[in-house]
Write an enzyme that holds these catalytic residues in place. Structure first.
Site, PDB file in Angstrom:
ATOM      1  N   PHE A 159      -3.782  -8.460  -5.146  1.00  0.00           N
ATOM      2  CA  PHE A 159      -4.932  -8.020  -4.972  1.00  0.00           C
ATOM      3  C   PHE A 159      -5.957  -9.442  -4.829  1.00  0.00           C
ATOM      4  O   PHE A 159      -7.007  -9.116  -4.436  1.00  0.00           O
ATOM      5  CB  PHE A 159      -5.633  -7.544  -6.440  1.00  0.00           C
ATOM      6  CG  PHE A 159      -4.998  -6.252  -6.666  1.00  0.00           C
ATOM      7  CD1 PHE A 159      -5.010  -5.158  -5.929  1.00  0.00           C
ATOM      8  CD2 PHE A 159      -4.619  -5.862  -7.986  1.00  0.00           C
ATOM      9  CE1 PHE A 159      -4.385  -4.086  -6.309  1.00  0.00           C
ATOM     10  CE2 PHE A 159      -4.016  -4.618  -8.281  1.00  0.00           C
ATOM     11  CZ  PHE A 159      -3.996  -3.789  -7.470  1.00  0.00           C
ATOM     12  N   PRO A 172       0.229  -7.834 -12.664  1.00  0.00           N
ATOM     13  CA  PRO A 172       0.159  -8.906 -11.720  1.00  0.00           C
ATOM     14  C   PRO A 172      -0.988  -8.491 -10.581  1.00  0.00           C
ATOM     15  O   PRO A 172      -1.152  -7.598 -10.228  1.00  0.00           O
ATOM     16  CB  PRO A 172       1.564  -8.696 -11.157  1.00  0.00           C
ATOM     17  CG  PRO A 172       2.444  -8.105 -12.351  1.00  0.00           C
ATOM     18  CD  PRO A 172       1.334  -7.143 -12.879  1.00  0.00           C
ATOM     19  N   CYS A 173      -1.445  -9.768 -10.476  1.00  0.00           N
ATOM     20  CA  CYS A 173      -2.579  -9.824  -9.605  1.00  0.00           C
ATOM     21  C   CYS A 173      -2.509 -10.476  -7.977  1.00  0.00           C
ATOM     22  O   CYS A 173      -3.203 -10.266  -7.131  1.00  0.00           O
ATOM     23  CB  CYS A 173      -3.737 -10.731 -10.194  1.00  0.00           C
ATOM     24  SG  CYS A 173      -3.603 -12.239 -10.372  1.00  0.00           S
ATOM     25  N   GLN A 174      -1.175 -10.880  -7.849  1.00  0.00           N
ATOM     26  CA  GLN A 174      -0.943 -11.658  -6.600  1.00  0.00           C
ATOM     27  C   GLN A 174      -1.527 -10.826  -5.313  1.00  0.00           C
ATOM     28  O   GLN A 174      -1.897 -11.112  -4.395  1.00  0.00           O
ATOM     29  CB  GLN A 174       0.361 -11.916  -6.475  1.00  0.00           C
ATOM     30  CG  GLN A 174       0.723 -13.222  -7.561  1.00  0.00           C
ATOM     31  CD  GLN A 174       1.119 -12.644  -8.766  1.00  0.00           C
ATOM     32  OE1 GLN A 174       1.008 -11.604  -9.150  1.00  0.00           O
ATOM     33  NE2 GLN A 174       1.584 -13.547  -9.646  1.00  0.00           N
TER      34      GLN A 174
END
Length: 169
Positions: free
Chosen positions: A70, A66-68
């Protein structure tokens, strides 16, 4: 972090034969799409609870944690505990996890990917994530022992989004 099995789509389009495809996904709608298109997918559930001793030899580990936390579109909190302690090594993450710390967002799941990578030692790995601050990119570069390459996804899709890729290939 299988999503709707874009990894399988990419391997299929590249002409790479897959004998067994194991997926770790928790979103029921993504799992439904995967199972509709790739009914032989072996669903392992939550990445934090996989029994690695039950897996055969793995040739390729693909991940897109998951990238949220970053993303420049998000708060850019990176990987941290709820107490704002930054997590910069696998050892630190495992210690905090064993002590019951809670983590901000979901980007900390990168450390689960690294744990699996270290334990199963696949022939190859591929990790994808969003363009992020230099600090977090450097943490991931150091952890994986390779520098992430920035590629605009418009090369392979209808979207124009900068993505980072780390690989041993």
């Amino acid at each position: 972090f299988d999503g709707m099995s874009c990894g399988q789509i990419a391997l299929e389009r590249a002409g790479i034969k897959v004998d067994n495809y194991f997926a770790s996904e928790i979103d029921k709608h993504a799992i439904q799409v995967t199972m509709h298109n790739y009914p032989n997918t072996i669903q392992l559930g939550d990445v934090r609870n996989i029994d690695l001793s039950m897996l055969p030899k793995i040739d390729l580990l693909i991940g897109g944690s998951p990238c949220q936390s970053f993303s420049f579109a998000g708060k850019r909190e990176g990987m941290a505990t709820e107490c704002n302690e930054e997590i910069t090594t696998l050892e630190q993450y495992l210690k905090l996890k064993s002590e019951g710390f809670q983590f901000k967002g979901q980007s900390y799941l990168f450390w689960e990917y690294v744990y699996i990578l270290k334990k199963i030692k696949p022939k190859y790995f591929l990790l994808e994530n969003v363009k992020m601050t230099k600090h977090w990119k450097n943490v991931i570069d150091k952890t994986l022992g390779t520098e992430g390459v920035l590629i605009n996804s418009s090369l392979v899709s209808a979207q124009s989004r900068s993505r980072l890729y780390w690989t041993s290939i």
